[in-house]
Motif scaffolding. Structure first.
Motif, PDB file in Angstrom:
ATOM      1  N   GLY A 217       0.810  -1.207   0.000  1.00 48.93           N
ATOM      2  CA  GLY A 217       0.000   0.000   0.000  1.00 48.93           C
ATOM      3  C   GLY A 217       0.843   1.256   0.000  1.00 48.93           C
ATOM      4  N   SER A 218       0.172   2.395  -0.159  1.00 51.14           N
ATOM      5  CA  SER A 218       0.884   3.668  -0.219  1.00 51.14           C
ATOM      6  C   SER A 218       1.479   4.067   1.123  1.00 51.14           C
ATOM      7  N   LEU A 219       1.016   3.474   2.217  1.00 46.22           N
ATOM      8  CA  LEU A 219       1.523   3.799   3.540  1.00 46.22           C
ATOM      9  C   LEU A 219       2.837   3.079   3.865  1.00 46.22           C
ATOM     10  N   GLU A 220       3.123   1.999   3.140  1.00 48.27           N
ATOM     11  CA  GLU A 220       4.300   1.179   3.462  1.00 48.27           C
ATOM     12  C   GLU A 220       5.602   1.969   3.464  1.00 48.27           C
ATOM     13  N   PRO A 221       5.901   2.800   2.443  1.00 48.62           N
ATOM     14  CA  PRO A 221       7.174   3.531   2.467  1.00 48.62           C
ATOM     15  C   PRO A 221       7.335   4.408   3.702  1.00 48.62           C
ATOM     16  N   LEU A 222       6.255   5.054   4.141  1.00 48.97           N
ATOM     17  CA  LEU A 222       6.326   5.901   5.324  1.00 48.97           C
ATOM     18  C   LEU A 222       6.724   5.085   6.549  1.00 48.97           C
ATOM     19  N   LEU A 223       6.117   3.931   6.731  1.00 48.83           N
ATOM     20  CA  LEU A 223       6.406   3.093   7.893  1.00 48.83           C
ATOM     21  C   LEU A 223       7.842   2.559   7.856  1.00 48.83           C
ATOM     22  N   VAL A 224       8.279   2.135   6.681  1.00 48.34           N
ATOM     23  CA  VAL A 224       9.629   1.584   6.532  1.00 48.34           C
ATOM     24  C   VAL A 224      10.681   2.677   6.749  1.00 48.34           C
ATOM     25  N   ASN A 225      10.483   3.821   6.087  1.00 40.42           N
ATOM     26  CA  ASN A 225      11.452   4.909   6.205  1.00 40.42           C
ATOM     27  C   ASN A 225      11.566   5.423   7.635  1.00 40.42           C
ATOM     28  N   THR A 226      10.431   5.578   8.289  1.00 42.05           N
ATOM     29  CA  THR A 226      10.430   6.109   9.653  1.00 42.05           C
ATOM     30  C   THR A 226      11.161   5.180  10.606  1.00 42.05           C
ATOM     31  N   LYS A 227      10.922   3.876  10.480  1.00 42.92           N
ATOM     32  CA  LYS A 227      11.606   2.914  11.346  1.00 42.92           C
ATOM     33  C   LYS A 227      13.100   2.894  11.060  1.00 42.92           C
ATOM     34  N   ALA A 228      13.467   2.922   9.784  1.00 42.42           N
ATOM     35  CA  ALA A 228      14.883   2.919   9.416  1.00 42.42           C
ATOM     36  C   ALA A 228      15.581   4.165   9.960  1.00 42.42           C
ATOM     37  N   ALA A 229      14.899   5.316   9.903  1.00 41.87           N
ATOM     38  CA  ALA A 229      15.479   6.554  10.433  1.00 41.87           C
ATOM     39  C   ALA A 229      15.678   6.453  11.939  1.00 41.87           C
ATOM     40  N   GLU A 230      14.701   5.901  12.639  1.00 41.31           N
ATOM     41  CA  GLU A 230      14.788   5.745  14.094  1.00 41.31           C
ATOM     42  C   GLU A 230      15.974   4.876  14.488  1.00 41.31           C
ATOM     43  N   LEU A 231      16.127   3.740  13.823  1.00 41.85           N
ATOM     44  CA  LEU A 231      17.213   2.818  14.144  1.00 41.85           C
ATOM     45  C   LEU A 231      18.576   3.404  13.786  1.00 41.85           C
ATOM     46  N   THR A 232      18.646   4.109  12.666  1.00 39.42           N
ATOM     47  CA  THR A 232      19.920   4.690  12.231  1.00 39.42           C
ATOM     48  C   THR A 232      20.341   5.811  13.167  1.00 39.42           C
ATOM     49  N   ARG A 233      19.394   6.613  13.612  1.00 45.29           N
ATOM     50  CA  ARG A 233      19.709   7.666  14.582  1.00 45.29           C
ATOM     51  C   ARG A 233      20.304   7.051  15.853  1.00 45.29           C
ATOM     52  N   GLU A 234      19.696   5.980  16.349  1.00 42.54           N
ATOM     53  CA  GLU A 234      20.203   5.316  17.547  1.00 42.54           C
ATOM     54  C   GLU A 234      21.626   4.823  17.330  1.00 42.54           C
ATOM     55  N   ARG A 235      21.902   4.290  16.141  1.00 39.13           N
ATOM     56  CA  ARG A 235      23.227   3.766  15.833  1.00 39.13           C
ATOM     57  C   ARG A 235      24.262   4.886  15.751  1.00 39.13           C
ATOM     58  N   VAL A 236      23.865   6.042  15.233  1.00 33.56           N
ATOM     59  CA  VAL A 236      24.771   7.188  15.177  1.00 33.56           C
ATOM     60  C   VAL A 236      25.299   7.508  16.570  1.00 33.56           C
ATOM     61  N   TYR A 237      24.417   7.537  17.551  1.00 30.69           N
ATOM     62  CA  TYR A 237      24.833   7.892  18.906  1.00 30.69           C
ATOM     63  C   TYR A 237      25.658   6.777  19.557  1.00 30.69           C
ATOM     64  N   GLU A 238      25.384   5.544  19.190  1.00 32.02           N
ATOM     65  CA  GLU A 238      26.215   4.441  19.714  1.00 32.02           C
ATOM     66  C   GLU A 238      27.644   4.570  19.221  1.00 32.02           C
ATOM     67  N   LEU A 239      27.803   4.874  17.932  1.00 29.21           N
ATOM     68  CA  LEU A 239      29.150   5.018  17.366  1.00 29.21           C
ATOM     69  C   LEU A 239      29.814   6.300  17.847  1.00 29.21           C
ATOM     70  N   LEU A 240      29.034   7.333  18.047  1.00 31.72           N
ATOM     71  CA  LEU A 240      29.592   8.604  18.495  1.00 31.72           C
ATOM     72  C   LEU A 240      30.256   8.455  19.865  1.00 31.72           C
ATOM     73  N   GLU A 241      29.729   7.568  20.697  1.00 32.79           N
ATOM     74  CA  GLU A 241      30.305   7.353  22.018  1.00 32.79           C
ATOM     75  C   GLU A 241      31.707   6.774  21.944  1.00 32.79           C
ATOM     76  N   LEU A 242      32.049   6.158  20.811  1.00 31.26           N
ATOM     77  CA  LEU A 242      33.394   5.572  20.656  1.00 31.26           C
ATOM     78  C   LEU A 242      34.441   6.602  20.316  1.00 31.26           C
ATOM     79  N   LEU A 243      34.007   7.801  19.933  1.00 34.72           N
ATOM     80  CA  LEU A 243      34.937   8.866  19.586  1.00 34.72           C
ATOM     81  C   LEU A 243      35.278   9.661  20.840  1.00 34.72           C
ATOM     82  N   GLU A 244      36.532   9.725  21.185  1.00 34.89           N
ATOM     83  CA  GLU A 244      36.944  10.459  22.368  1.00 34.89           C
ATOM     84  C   GLU A 244      36.960  11.958  22.105  1.00 34.89           C
TER      85      GLU A 244
END
Length: 361
Positions: free
Chosen positions: A334-361
């Motif tokens: 359906g037309s709603l699928e891209p919104l749901l997929v993109n939003t979840k991918a953005a949420e997970l990627t944002r979380e990963r950014v901060y996980e990796l950022l913690e490794l930078l001194e």
């Protein structure tokens, strides 16, 4: 303003990507972003090979503005200076217009590595329709620094080696690669290290012109705001910028940009198609930011750490793609699928950014 945001992060990502281009051994190659579908996007460590990779960003993508990172405002005590004070600093010798650059980093033991690159898209031929790249990857060792005065130390290049033989050429993916020596370090004898606070009035005009401080009216009142290197024989100047601080500022800009996109997604006047496009922009924002943080990790972490991180990142990519697809399952087709997929991918990627950022001194 949107174009300004997108252009700014692309400049940063391009510079960082070119740093790793052609590297070998245990270093992780650059990431490739397939932004057509978040579930199929290859972020940070999708592959480790000797193949040159580059970001594929569609014209419709938008990303945060990266602000310029500054060096320490306070010069270290001269008597305690060592190469360790240059940690996380990337020294850049460039035209200032993005046409070419030599970027290098110096480790605490005085060893260094870097890359020179210059691109001429119009320099084409029958076998290389995509232009010409002048490039060299190099590494070497500096002599222990000796004190010249309160704000200057001197060193010399004891050894420099090139990954590709200067003067050699090859054609890959329709691009002619011409391997050169390290422009800016050529004919180097003494290399002067200027500490932040060095009086600009006491530095040569030729040197200042390379680092963007060539206005005589400001000489008497200003001190050098960052670490810098001077190839004394040529008066070539390298400006030093903290790439970890730059990465942190980029993440802050990403938050601001993402917040504006999320606000737009709540606008009732948007059609479903508009919402799908906006959600893709949101994902692309965090995907581009993740790639930038990953490239900074590659430049600041040792090979063993990056090898472990690469395996971890591959596992994370698999989980992210699966969870994003699962999020869109209820609207599959359906037309709603891209919104749901993109939003979840953005949420997970944002979380990963901060996980990796913690490794930078």
């Amino acid at each position: 303003m949107k174009k300004k945001f997108a252009a700014s992060i692309l400049v940063v990502l391009t510079a960082l990507s070119l740093w790793a281009c052609g590297s070998k051994g245990t270093e992780v190659e650059n990431s490739v972003s397939d932004t057509k579908s978040p579930a199929k996007t290859d972020t940070a460590a999708e592959a480790e090979s000797n193949t040159d990779l580059s970001a594929d960003t569609p014209e419709a993508s938008s990303a945060p503005e990266s602000t310029e990172a500054s060096a320490s405002d306070t010069a270290p005590k001269a008597e305690s200076f060592s190469f360790a004070d240059l940690k996380n600093l990337q020294f850049t010798f460039s035209s200032g217009a993005g046409g070419w650059a030599n970027q290098l980093m110096i480790r605490g033991n005085g060893s260094f590595s870097g890359q020179y690159f210059d691109v001429e898209m119009g320099a084409t031929g029958d076998n290389y329709p995509n232009g010409t790249m002048y490039q060299c990857n190099f590494s070497g060792q500096l002599a222990p620094p000796t004190k010249v005065n309160a704000y200057t130390y001197s060193t010399r290049i004891q050894e420099i080696t090139y990954e590709q033989e200067p003067g050699s050429e090859e054609i890959r993916d329709g691009v002619l690669y011409c391997y050169t020596d390290a422009y800016g370090l050529d004919n180097a004898q003494d290399i002067l290290i200027y500490l932040p606070g060095a009086p600009l009035s006491e530095l040569s005009e030729d040197f200042r012109s390379w680092i963007g401080h060539n206005q005589p009216s400001k000489q008497a009142e200003e001190g050098l705001p960052f670490y810098a290197l001077n190839n004394e024989a040529q008066q070539y100047g390298f400006s030093g910028w903290d790439i970890v601080a730059q990465a942190r500022e980029t993440v802050t800009s990403a938050e601001q940009w993402a917040a504006s996109v999320e606000k737009e997604l709540l606008t009732e006047s948007l059609t479903q198609g508009d919402m799908n496009v906006k959600s893709l922009e949101l994902y692309q924002t965090w995907d581009s930011t993740l790639n930038l943080v990953w490239n900074v990790l590659k430049q600041t972490q040792d090979a063993e750490t990056m090898e472990a991180l690469t395996e971890e990142e591959r596992a994370w990519i698999t989980r992210k793609e699966q969870e994003a697809q699962d999020a869109g399952a209820e609207a599959r087709g359906g037309s709603l699928e891209p919104l749901l997929v993109n939003t979840k991918a953005a949420e997970l990627t944002r979380e990963r950014v901060y996980e990796l950022l913690e490794l930078l001194e």
